[in-house]
Scaffold this active site. Sequence first.
Site, PDB file in Angstrom:
ATOM      1  N   CYS B  82      53.372  13.829  53.231  1.00 26.82           N
ATOM      2  CA  CYS B  82      52.212  13.212  53.908  1.00 26.82           C
ATOM      3  C   CYS B  82      50.767  13.369  53.224  1.00 26.82           C
ATOM      4  CB  CYS B  82      52.117  13.891  55.439  1.00 26.82           C
ATOM      5  SG  CYS B  82      54.039  13.916  56.168  1.00 26.82           S
ATOM      6  N   HIS B 325      49.801   7.614  62.049  1.00 27.03           N
ATOM      7  CA  HIS B 325      50.097   8.335  60.904  1.00 27.03           C
ATOM      8  C   HIS B 325      50.883   7.866  59.912  1.00 27.03           C
ATOM      9  CE1 HIS B 325      50.936  11.423  58.143  1.00 27.03           C
ATOM     10  NE2 HIS B 325      51.964  12.146  58.503  1.00 27.03           N
TER      11      HIS B 325
END
Lengths: 106, 377
Positions: B82, B325
């Site tokens: 991420c 996200h």
Amino acid sequence: MKIYSCCEKDSISKRFYCPECRSSEFAEKEVSDDGTVYSYTKIHIAPAEFADIAPYNVVLVDLDEANAKVTTRMEEDVEIGDKVTFDRLEKGAYIYKKVPERVQLH
Amino acid sequence: MTSTYIHGIGMTKFGRLESSLKELLLEACNEAVKDAGNPKIDAVFVGNFMGGSISNQEILGAIVANELGLGYIPSTKVEGACASGGIAFRQGILGIMSGEYDTVLVAGAEKMKHASTPDVTQAINSAMDTTTTEKMAGLTFPGFFGVLANRYFYETGASKEHLARVALKNRENGVNNPLAQFPKHTSLEEILSARMITDPLGLFDCSPMTDGAAAVVISKKKSPIAVKASSQVSGPTKMQDAIDLLSIPAIGESGRLAYEKAGLGPEDIDVVEIHDCFSMTEIIATEELGFFNRLEGWKAVEEGRTKVDGDKPVNTSGGLLSRGHPIGATGLAQIYQLVRQLRGNAANQLAKNPRLALAQNLGGTGSYSTVHILERV
């Protein structure tokens, strides 16, 4: 439960090398499987390979006889501080169970 | 040492989108290059995590260089779970600092919504060490933060309501951001009664699956926004080996390094974008970055200090929880929001005219963290 130690650090998993001295030789010792629930979660949304057993509890257990923790799976719901012990190894996972109350009295 | 300045930004709408991974990437890149005044680009870095596993698409760097007609320039895809976007941004900065490049295009993109939740959860699990017994026990990526949250509650007196307040704040911010994934208002009651994902984290405590892309053009040539510091560190990859479960040392150490490079402290920062992959993570990160005392981040939430009108506004974009996200894009979407804040035209623009902004991007369960500090000069 087998514990691997080097440079005064205990771990449940055998590292490839000790981060302090770079040795690949770890002292191995057997300690009690007993431990105390450090924390936990109940996983409802699981990855594809575990979807058939969800929801299930993943429990981080602080081992009583070593300065080490082990990530386990449990069928019973638990609280932090509960006494637990090893039940079986299943597809590479440590499955733990609660220690019955009457045993805890001793 | 060569300084780096931000010249252009671009970002797609985040959410469930019809566009392909390639289309999203090119849209954000084209917008950033145009915003920068169409300069000659010397190199491209692209942050992406699951293009290979979910979309069967790699060579994203070369696709950008070729489709945008940037010439025979070097291009690189960067993977750091991420934190892929934050690491790509840092690679671009290092390329300029080294003197090799004058101007660099950095982008991040992810396409996730076309795949099933179990398949995406499985792909995200590759951001843990998959050779361990804890992976075999069924620990998931959200599960790690669930275990952390239950221990945090136990040690601090915080409760699920504090997590809900983080989720509510970020939703209120996201509602005002036209590019955010979730445009609808919600309430504490709705958040607290939502279905459980991994106890105690409910649906609103977890960042969603998202399609989207963001891009930034940086250069050694001056602009009104300077990169004051860039830092990156690696941290523990296994939950059972964490020395202290309630600390994510990668966040703390990347923050410490960035403050040191910038000659600043947490008290100097006017506006913050934090990697709130889960509501719990935002609280821990505000502690690790020194905004609040250790194990007291939940009190700051209770006091409203991280709201847009608080003394330390966190995630004015809506954060990962509400902006969305798209994994590889997140680190650059944070930069996008902070540049807008420093330019004075952001969603949830701060009244106080911010000068110093900080972005923190996390990869894995604390495996990677980057921190960037931007300054209006």
